[in-house]
Design a protein around this motif. Structure first.
Motif, short mmCIF file in Angstrom:
data_model
loop_
_atom_site.label_atom_id
_atom_site.label_comp_id
_atom_site.label_asym_id
_atom_site.label_seq_id
_atom_site.Cartn_x
_atom_site.Cartn_y
_atom_site.Cartn_z
N PRO A 115 0.61 -1.22 0.19
CA PRO A 115 -0.02 0.13 0.02
C PRO A 115 0.90 1.27 -0.11
CG PRO A 115 -1.02 -1.50 1.46
CD PRO A 115 0.33 -2.16 1.18
N TRP A 145 -8.71 1.98 -0.68
CA TRP A 145 -8.34 2.13 0.67
C TRP A 145 -7.88 3.71 1.00
CZ3 TRP A 145 -3.54 3.65 2.98
CH2 TRP A 145 -2.33 3.67 2.37
N ASP A 189 -10.71 5.56 1.61
CA ASP A 189 -11.05 5.49 2.92
C ASP A 189 -10.39 5.92 3.97
OD1 ASP A 189 -12.47 4.00 5.10
OD2 ASP A 189 -11.21 2.29 5.26
N ASP A 225 -9.90 1.19 9.28
CA ASP A 225 -9.46 -0.02 8.40
C ASP A 225 -7.95 0.61 7.59
OD1 ASP A 225 -11.11 -1.89 9.57
OD2 ASP A 225 -12.15 -2.02 7.96
N ALA A 226 -8.53 1.89 6.95
CA ALA A 226 -7.42 2.15 6.25
C ALA A 226 -6.21 2.63 6.86
CB ALA A 226 -7.76 3.64 5.49
N LEU A 281 -4.20 -0.54 7.92
CA LEU A 281 -3.46 -0.86 6.53
C LEU A 281 -2.06 -0.13 6.46
CD1 LEU A 281 -3.97 -2.91 4.19
CD2 LEU A 281 -4.84 -0.74 2.86
#
Length: 323
Positions: free
Chosen positions: A59, A113, A116, A123-124, A127
């Motif tokens: 990511p 993401w 987000d 959640d992002a 991550l």
């Protein structure tokens, strides 16, 4: 050109970071990894990292789709967990603005993401934290003890320079092309920038994975952070890496003759003594020692008519970890 305007209070608030910053060192290492070119110096290191980087770090590519990464990941804490917590505590308005900046004009779709993260999704954020932590473990953890040692050598060198010559001399000698004109510190750069410190102060952060121009982190309410390349800027060998690999990398960056000089300076030598051992002229030996001295790898003192060269702690660390 970058022009940084000081007040009297700012000169009193210039400081060198006493310890390396895990997330900032990670940022510049990833920048170096993604830059094209420099294959003779960085190709093998780049390929090794790209092969070994876990998918969980993927990511991070989405944070900088076309250039500079968002400013909210410029964190200078000297503790990894504290740094990750600081990223998470970034102001939502800053996060949104920086995501919009880095994706402005980007032709492709914005990853889900990232959308987000723009909205503050938990959640992002999890991550992103996992990606940063995974990347640090993979990219920097193997060389972090060496980064710490090199940083301590750089910090000591500048502390002595400031004590002996003053902060003005330290600023002008920090990077090639730096100039201090009255209350304005000028740095070469690809763009024209005028930065007013107005009492915020300045923090100088060395990095050992970058050899380009200084990088600036200018966030409201914080000191200006200047990340500058320290030492020869070579990819650092992992702890315990034996054989000649580290020696080859160091020779590729410094040149074989300069590396040989560093090896010889385990004991004190004169310029003529070095020239005789290396089979070069005195003038050639003098030019090489001047370059090593400018990089902070050796010191030179005069003893009568002789000039004596000694390896610094930083030079000794480089040789030790390359052997």
């Amino acid at each position: 050109m970058i022009r940084i305007h000081f007040t009297a209070a700012d000169f009193a608030r210039v400081r060198f970071a006493p310890r390396p910053a895990p997330l900032q060192e990670l940022n510049v290492a990833l920048m170096r990894m993604c830059l094209p070119g420099d294959a003779p110096l960085y190709g093998r290191w780049r390929r090794r990292l790209l092969r070994s980087l876990p998918d969980a770090a993927g990511p991070l590519r989405d944070l900088a789709p076309a250039g500079p990464a968002p400013a909210f990941i410029d964190v200078f804490s000297d503790d990894l967990k504290e740094g990750l917590d600081t990223v998470r505590a970034a102001r939502p308005a800053l996060v949104r603005a920086e995501i919009e900046r880095v994706y402005a004009g980007h032709p492709g779709p914005t990853p889900l993401w990232i959308r987000d993260l723009h909205h503050g999704g938990a959640d992002a954020w999890r991550l992103l934290r996992r990606a940063q932590h995974t990347a640090f473990v993979s990219v920097l953890a193997p060389v972090w003890p060496l980064v710490q040692d090199l940083h301590q050598g750089e910090f000591t060198r500048h502390a002595l320079a400031v004590a002996e010559h003053g902060i003005a001399a330290a600023l002008t000698e920090l990077v090639p092309g730096a100039r201090l004109k009255e209350e304005v510190w000028e740095l070469d750069g690809p763009e024209q920038r005028e930065i007013e410190l107005r009492g915020r102060g300045l923090v100088l952060q060395p990095t050992f994975h970058w050899s380009g121009r200084p990088l600036l982190a200018d966030l409201p309410g914080h000191p200006l952070y200047v990340t500058y390349p320290a030492g020869p800027g070579l990819p650092l060998p992992p702890a315990g890496a034996g054989g000649t690999g580290g020696d080859d990398v160091l020779a590729a960056v410094l040149g074989r003759t300069r590396l040989d000089i560093l090896l010889l300076l385990a004991e004190e030598h004169t310029t003529s003594g070095l020239a005789g051992r290396l089979g070069v002229s005195n003038a050639t030996a003098s030019a090489h020692t001047a370059a090593l001295r400018g990089a902070g790898l050796i010191t030179t003192v005069r003893a009568g008519r002789a000039v004596l060269h000694r390896r610094t702690a930083l030079g000794a660390l480089l040789v030790r970890h390359a052997s």
